[in-house]
Design a protein around this motif. Sequence first.
Motif, PDB file in Angstrom:
ATOM      1  N   ASP A 158      -4.604   8.082   2.073  1.00 51.73           N
ATOM      2  CA  ASP A 158      -4.489   7.955   0.619  1.00 51.73           C
ATOM      3  C   ASP A 158      -3.740   6.689   0.227  1.00 51.73           C
ATOM      4  OD1 ASP A 158      -5.864  10.318   0.254  1.00 51.73           O
ATOM      5  OD2 ASP A 158      -4.058  11.552   0.099  1.00 51.73           O
ATOM      6  N   ALA A 159      -2.686   6.349   0.983  1.00 50.09           N
ATOM      7  CA  ALA A 159      -1.934   5.126   0.697  1.00 50.09           C
ATOM      8  C   ALA A 159      -2.810   3.894   0.897  1.00 50.09           C
ATOM      9  CB  ALA A 159      -0.700   5.051   1.589  1.00 50.09           C
ATOM     10  N   ALA A 160      -3.608   3.891   1.963  1.00 49.09           N
ATOM     11  CA  ALA A 160      -4.501   2.758   2.218  1.00 49.09           C
ATOM     12  C   ALA A 160      -5.544   2.625   1.111  1.00 49.09           C
ATOM     13  CB  ALA A 160      -5.185   2.931   3.571  1.00 49.09           C
ATOM     14  N   LEU A 161      -6.059   3.739   0.659  1.00 53.22           N
ATOM     15  CA  LEU A 161      -7.036   3.735  -0.428  1.00 53.22           C
ATOM     16  C   LEU A 161      -6.428   3.145  -1.697  1.00 53.22           C
ATOM     17  CD1 LEU A 161      -9.950   4.746  -1.202  1.00 53.22           C
ATOM     18  CD2 LEU A 161      -8.832   6.829  -2.049  1.00 53.22           C
ATOM     19  N   TYR A 162      -5.206   3.552  -2.011  1.00 50.88           N
ATOM     20  CA  TYR A 162      -4.539   3.039  -3.215  1.00 50.88           C
ATOM     21  C   TYR A 162      -4.226   1.546  -3.062  1.00 50.88           C
ATOM     22  CZ  TYR A 162      -1.506   3.063  -7.322  1.00 50.88           C
ATOM     23  OH  TYR A 162      -0.947   2.812  -8.558  1.00 50.88           O
ATOM     24  N   ALA A 163      -3.799   1.150  -1.866  1.00 52.84           N
ATOM     25  CA  ALA A 163      -3.475  -0.258  -1.626  1.00 52.84           C
ATOM     26  C   ALA A 163      -4.701  -1.140  -1.833  1.00 52.84           C
ATOM     27  CB  ALA A 163      -2.927  -0.429  -0.210  1.00 52.84           C
ATOM     28  N   ARG A 164      -5.832  -0.679  -1.365  1.00 49.91           N
ATOM     29  CA  ARG A 164      -7.051  -1.484  -1.462  1.00 49.91           C
ATOM     30  C   ARG A 164      -7.652  -1.457  -2.861  1.00 49.91           C
ATOM     31  NH1 ARG A 164     -10.494  -0.031   3.930  1.00 49.91           N
ATOM     32  NH2 ARG A 164     -12.132  -0.798   2.559  1.00 49.91           N
ATOM     33  N   GLN A 165      -7.787  -0.281  -3.435  1.00 52.59           N
ATOM     34  CA  GLN A 165      -8.537  -0.141  -4.678  1.00 52.59           C
ATOM     35  C   GLN A 165      -7.715  -0.408  -5.932  1.00 52.59           C
ATOM     36  OE1 GLN A 165     -10.458   3.691  -4.706  1.00 52.59           O
ATOM     37  NE2 GLN A 165     -11.865   3.171  -3.052  1.00 52.59           N
ATOM     38  N   THR A 166      -6.428  -0.027  -5.927  1.00 52.07           N
ATOM     39  CA  THR A 166      -5.613  -0.167  -7.136  1.00 52.07           C
ATOM     40  C   THR A 166      -4.695  -1.380  -7.069  1.00 52.07           C
ATOM     41  OG1 THR A 166      -5.658   2.228  -7.451  1.00 52.07           O
ATOM     42  CG2 THR A 166      -3.978   0.996  -8.665  1.00 52.07           C
ATOM     43  N   LEU A 167      -3.980  -1.530  -5.951  1.00 46.67           N
ATOM     44  CA  LEU A 167      -3.063  -2.666  -5.833  1.00 46.67           C
ATOM     45  C   LEU A 167      -3.786  -3.950  -5.451  1.00 46.67           C
ATOM     46  CD1 LEU A 167      -0.050  -0.958  -3.996  1.00 46.67           C
ATOM     47  CD2 LEU A 167      -0.382  -1.311  -6.455  1.00 46.67           C
ATOM     48  N   GLY A 168      -5.002  -3.838  -4.972  1.00 50.62           N
ATOM     49  CA  GLY A 168      -5.772  -5.026  -4.608  1.00 50.62           C
ATOM     50  C   GLY A 168      -5.225  -5.764  -3.402  1.00 50.62           C
ATOM     51  N   ALA A 169      -4.610  -5.050  -2.491  1.00 55.06           N
ATOM     52  CA  ALA A 169      -4.022  -5.677  -1.301  1.00 55.06           C
ATOM     53  C   ALA A 169      -5.104  -6.023  -0.285  1.00 55.06           C
ATOM     54  CB  ALA A 169      -2.996  -4.749  -0.674  1.00 55.06           C
ATOM     55  N   HIS A 170      -4.933  -7.188   0.357  1.00 51.78           N
ATOM     56  CA  HIS A 170      -5.846  -7.611   1.418  1.00 51.78           C
ATOM     57  C   HIS A 170      -5.103  -7.977   2.707  1.00 51.78           C
ATOM     58  CE1 HIS A 170      -8.509  -8.087  -2.069  1.00 51.78           C
ATOM     59  NE2 HIS A 170      -9.506  -7.981  -1.203  1.00 51.78           N
ATOM     60  N   ARG A 171      -3.830  -8.341   2.584  1.00 47.86           N
ATOM     61  CA  ARG A 171      -3.061  -8.797   3.736  1.00 47.86           C
ATOM     62  C   ARG A 171      -1.754  -7.985   3.791  1.00 47.86           C
ATOM     63  NH1 ARG A 171      -4.506 -13.653   5.763  1.00 47.86           N
ATOM     64  NH2 ARG A 171      -2.345 -14.173   6.310  1.00 47.86           N
ATOM     65  N   VAL A 172      -1.598  -7.202   4.844  1.00 48.58           N
ATOM     66  CA  VAL A 172      -0.456  -6.286   4.926  1.00 48.58           C
ATOM     67  C   VAL A 172       0.416  -6.614   6.133  1.00 48.58           C
ATOM     68  CG1 VAL A 172       0.226  -3.884   5.337  1.00 48.58           C
ATOM     69  CG2 VAL A 172      -1.604  -4.405   3.722  1.00 48.58           C
ATOM     70  N   ALA A 173       1.725  -6.640   5.898  1.00 50.85           N
ATOM     71  CA  ALA A 173       2.704  -6.698   6.983  1.00 50.85           C
ATOM     72  C   ALA A 173       3.197  -5.274   7.216  1.00 50.85           C
ATOM     73  CB  ALA A 173       3.862  -7.612   6.619  1.00 50.85           C
ATOM     74  N   LEU A 174       3.049  -4.801   8.446  1.00 50.03           N
ATOM     75  CA  LEU A 174       3.336  -3.405   8.776  1.00 50.03           C
ATOM     76  C   LEU A 174       4.646  -3.309   9.554  1.00 50.03           C
ATOM     77  CD1 LEU A 174       2.254  -0.466   8.821  1.00 50.03           C
ATOM     78  CD2 LEU A 174       1.073  -1.045  10.945  1.00 50.03           C
TER      79      LEU A 174
END
Length: 594
Positions: A326-342
Amino acid sequence: MSRRLAQVVLLLALIVVLCLFCYKASGSAQLTTFIGLASGIIGVVLQFHEARGGLIRLLKALREDLATLLAQTRFWVIVTALLLLVFIGWNILPRIWPRAPSSPGCSLPRNNLATSAYIGVTSAPDGQLVGISDGSIILDRTLPDLPRKQEAAKQYSAGNLSEAQSLWQSAIEQVTNDAEAHIYAENVTVEQSGLPAVTLVVATRFTPQYLGGARDILQGAYIAQRLFNDTHTLRLRLLLANAGNGDALQVTCQIIRAAGASAASASSAPLVGIIGWELSRDVSESVTLVDQAHLPMLSPTASGNDLRNLPYFARIAPPDALQGEDAALYARQTLGAHRVALFEDPRDKYSQSLASSFRLAFEDAEHKVTATEEYRVGQPSTLPYLLLQALHTQPDLIYFAGYSADVSVLLEALPPCQPPSERATVACPLVLGGDALYIYGNYAQEARPAFRSGRLYFTAFAFPDEWQGQTLPQMQTFLQTYAASFGPTPPGHSPYGYTRPDADSMLAYDAVSVLAEACYRLFQQSRPLTGPRVQQALLQISGSQAWQGITGMIAFGSDGNVLNKPVLLLHLDQAGHTQVKQVWGCLLRAKCSA
């Protein structure tokens, strides 16, 4: 050796090896017995029909000469019958005559300060009191009301219940949100009532790193205990357990021995279950012991992906795979994130499980994890340097798979910026994490200003405002009782922990309520309260028997996981307010299909 005998010996050896591998892989004696039984049946068929081919011919042959089959394969019939008896012994008989919790092969320290029946503590080198308390020992020792609680514990140990009750009430007046004092005071009320009772152990850690979460869990447990006792003829007594900075295995062993002692003595308030552990790694360490002892363990918060298909374990929180997805879905679709530091600690079960779940759901051709920074949970001093390294890869989002006490350091070290409205950018990367970031009591005071940056997002399994727009009487009662018990909020303090609960309090409330309800259903049927019976009643809370919790619908699957449990996405805005951004899963039982 005849050809027939050689075949028998070889097949027996194969069955033994297969069963050993099965038991090592699953840890389940029931599954192992089933495999052995199935192998025996296959052996009977193969021995008699080794020269025949084809399924149709085999079925015809079985029908035509069943009597001959039994006569010629007497050995395999005997083996199969024995395996069938073992299978019945493992699965059927425990349901008819459940065993009292046994004490597996574990030892307790010689300096155990047990007052009676394995209730007591040992003093660890760091000063933590590790073990179980019924009110005779104080575990939460850093609040201003400690002297009053210690005097109350002294009076309780001496059997002066009324005096102890008065002193605990005095401690509560000094620190209104001290749930430990509330629980011990309620226990005295239970003892003085003379009514039948049942005992559960709330197991957690009172160490500085996890103290905020421990106090939250005790608060939720107390509200559940009080409301249960106000509305049921069966009373609920709570013991508290502290693992300190050690492993949970030793304390779990002590709990099991205390349960065995209470069963052997025909206690009027038998110990039949554990609320805990809070951390996934603690559950992993101790779950084999509770399985051997047939003692139910219901965790409010443990979310590790591997905690499933464990005979005597269930949980209120959904697995990390769900919140990571769910967090990944929100990051991609709502926050528009493409590059993540984990950021993760691969040695910590929760951190590793959450990080791998997020990575698996996030990465594709257009979405990348640009850096993976490994840190050590509880040792956040390396985080500023690791953050500097991660920022060189130009991430637009930081996913922190860890705990609030550690992310505090990272938030403090973030270069200041003004984030656009719900958009992840390289110029101002946002921070996203899991449910462990929603324990505000564990954040360092130095990190509080970073709260108002508007950059922090996290998933959670509960939130006080998640029911806005929907009516749920249980939630209203919980919130009112919580505020009346732990309030008012002192000037200059956050309402959390006083008049406003956080997720761990709500999850603990549901955990205690559900396990107590399972006990009450047995009590209504006049059936003895034992661990196996309680576990059976607990897993029957599913389908039409699903429980309406304040954190959503609670219905257990056959693997011990809750079904369709809500996951929320929360945002800490620039005013310092927590807001619900999205809800996945099922809140209201009437609208769910379990």
